[in-house]
Design an enzyme around this catalytic site. Sequence first.
Site, PDB file in Angstrom:
ATOM      1  N   GLU B  60       8.611  92.166  92.968  1.00 41.36           N
ATOM      2  CA  GLU B  60       9.530  91.222  93.152  1.00 41.36           C
ATOM      3  C   GLU B  60       9.772  90.131  94.820  1.00 41.36           C
ATOM      4  O   GLU B  60      10.293  89.275  94.863  1.00 41.36           O
ATOM      5  CB  GLU B  60      10.599  91.365  92.621  1.00 41.36           C
ATOM      6  CG  GLU B  60      10.492  90.919  90.879  1.00 41.36           C
ATOM      7  CD  GLU B  60       9.412  91.892  90.042  1.00 41.36           C
ATOM      8  OE1 GLU B  60       9.259  92.862  90.781  1.00 41.36           O
ATOM      9  OE2 GLU B  60       9.674  91.676  89.167  1.00 41.36           O
ATOM     10  N   HIS B 128      18.295  94.633  80.625  1.00 44.70           N
ATOM     11  CA  HIS B 128      17.622  93.126  81.089  1.00 44.70           C
ATOM     12  C   HIS B 128      17.889  92.396  80.138  1.00 44.70           C
ATOM     13  O   HIS B 128      17.838  91.075  79.112  1.00 44.70           O
ATOM     14  CB  HIS B 128      16.161  94.047  79.793  1.00 44.70           C
ATOM     15  CG  HIS B 128      14.919  94.562  80.137  1.00 44.70           C
ATOM     16  ND1 HIS B 128      15.398  95.329  80.925  1.00 44.70           N
ATOM     17  CD2 HIS B 128      13.469  93.607  80.508  1.00 44.70           C
ATOM     18  CE1 HIS B 128      14.017  95.725  81.675  1.00 44.70           C
ATOM     19  NE2 HIS B 128      13.094  94.165  80.979  1.00 44.70           N
TER      20      HIS B 128
END
Lengths: 374, 331
Positions: B60, B128
């Site tokens: 990322e 999440h």
Amino acid sequence: MRDMPACGNVLFQIFIPTTPFRDKDMVTSRNKSATALDVAKTSVTKSQETLSREDGLDFLRQMMLIRRFEERAEQAYTEGKIGGFLHLYIGEESIAVGAMSALEPDDDVITHYRDHGYALARGLEPNKLMAELFGKETGVSKGKGGSMHLADVERHFWGGYAIVGGHIPLAVGLALASMYQNLQRVTLCVFGDGATNIGMFHESLNLAAVWKVPLVILVENNQYGMGTAVARASAVTELYKKACAYDIPAERIDGHDLLAVYQAVQQSADKARRGEGPQFIEALTYRFRGHSMGDPQRYRTKAEVEKAREQDPIQRFEQKLADLHLATQEDFEHLGQEVNATIQEAVDFAESSPQPEPADLYKDILVPEAMEAP
Amino acid sequence: MPAKSYRDAIREALREEMKRDERVFIMGEEVGVWGGTYAVTRGLYDEFGDKRVKDTPISEAAIVGTAVGAAMGGLRPVAELMTINFSLIAIDQIVNNAAKVHYMFGGQITAPVVVRTAAGWGQLAATHSQSFEAWFASLPGLIVVMPATPYDAKGLLKTAIRSDNPVMFIEHSRLYGVTGEVPDGDYTIPFGRSDVKRTGKDLTIITYSRMLYPSLSAADKLAGDGIQAEVIDLRSLRPLDMEPVYASVQKTHRALIVEEDWVSGGMGAEIAARIGKESFDFLDAPVERIGVADAPLPYAKNLEALAIPNEQQVIDQARQMVDGRVQGRRE
Ligand SMILES: Cc1ncc(C[n+]2csc(CCOP(=O)(O)OP(=O)(O)O)c2C)c(N)n1
Ligand SMILES: [Mg+2]
């Protein structure tokens, strides 16, 4: 199939504190034959054999200019005219000058916060650089960046970055932009030994290799990240070997040998330009001053610093020019006077320049949006 | 106007912008061959090839950093972070590079990058199911948009891609299937324009992203009880367009913020502070906030349902605020 760099070979020992620099000890681990896309020219190199008096004196002048700039910055810092962090480049000048001289004017350069040497060697005006250190409106970054954030986009100098390793992915992106637009341009990315331990280094090397972007990575291994010696922070002390994990051709060179730096950067840039993907250079060096101003330097002995100073890149280059009968002591003194005058002018310019206007606090946060009529 | 899903509206914006401008390209995890984790980029790899639709490693920081660098170098990258939870790996690149290069180098450098990502939840548990828009919205130098409708998503994404500024474009995983009217072809929606999605005189509900829907359905039910709620969709969180909110509160005298992030230090805190300052004289009740429960998100379905704000909470809170006014009048 990609060729493998010579990962297993111990090519060059870290010189401090045991092994002194040796001239001509530059080793190349590249063994790739030029492939496909052989469109870019192979540059004419500058070696000991072909060095002209003109080039030799110019290299020396640039190193002396950086040295003098740093000495005067140090002085201004102690006088309270420069604030924040000030990271001096004294002792490492041969790398910036060798590397910048080997690039084309439109190659992209991006570096870390120890950036004065690169800015000067890339041709940024000493006046505007000193003004930036003084926090003045006339500075290259309008006084918003300071010592750690010098940039000049016109010279493809994309700036110094102060988050360790944070600019490495930016370099991958700049290189991608060149490749995407079919430009014959490479990106040179500079950082220190300490930055090879951060995640962004590894993510970026991997991505650069997967996408084969035209990137040259130049690591200045000055033996320490702040006060932590390489061996205390990196499981692999021959840092060029880290590139092997990503199948990136890598080599270790003597960073205090300007011509060795020049040749390595030039050859790497040629390869990257030819489409051979990222290249990696580890230049061994040593910083003669503290990490930044006010570093008590408890992590190393005076004797170690003295030993390293014997390999002062400027003195070494003067010796080389003298040995090759390209220049004399008189030339060196003349250059010394010239750079002193240039830097004095830079200090005067910085001192007499105005501070930014209060309204500049809110300037350049965002580019104005093209607003439609509501 | 044809009805399209939020997912299709976003894809349409990407596709049209890629056709319009050679410099626009997509990069991210699973955006190409897979077709996008939420199928947003499906078909684009086949149409545009791997130069324009780039699969990346699970990196990322490198995804965002490389996109920022490419933007500096003259391209128009649209980087995708699979979900906003993973933006934490890239947060240094967003905060210290994307949002800083323009200012820090005195305006020389621009970073016209779009980072697309998705908030959301669905029994995915603590790591999440998060929503970090308030963190990004606190940053000068960044634009943050969080559209709720397919129409707004397409128009705002086009604006984001054409903008010379770095934009966090935050979608929502539970909105991809929502449909709404979306014109074919080109239109844009400027940043910093809140949108009144329903008018009313008794109470102002300020919301954005998925919370627009429980707010609107709550407003429907409240109308059955004679309570007219005005519902304002912020759409952009930075710049934040508060003028329609002040105008509404001046009329309704009551402000309820409905957000899908933690209330403490969340978006609502900023909105409430601004209402408190600008609309102080018009308020008949304290500004109220409804947000996610002050706990990490759990897996168990019943616990998760307790944690996420819902229509009933909005109805109850609205009634309480409005009944207070009614009682006050009776006295
Ligand atoms: C991410 C991050 N962590 C820590 C620091 C603080 N810091 C600044 S310079 C530095 C040492 C870096 O050493 P190296 O990469 O070897 O470069 P050198 O200073 O030796 O040129 C550290 C730890 C920082 N700026 N960024
Ligand atoms: Mg170091």
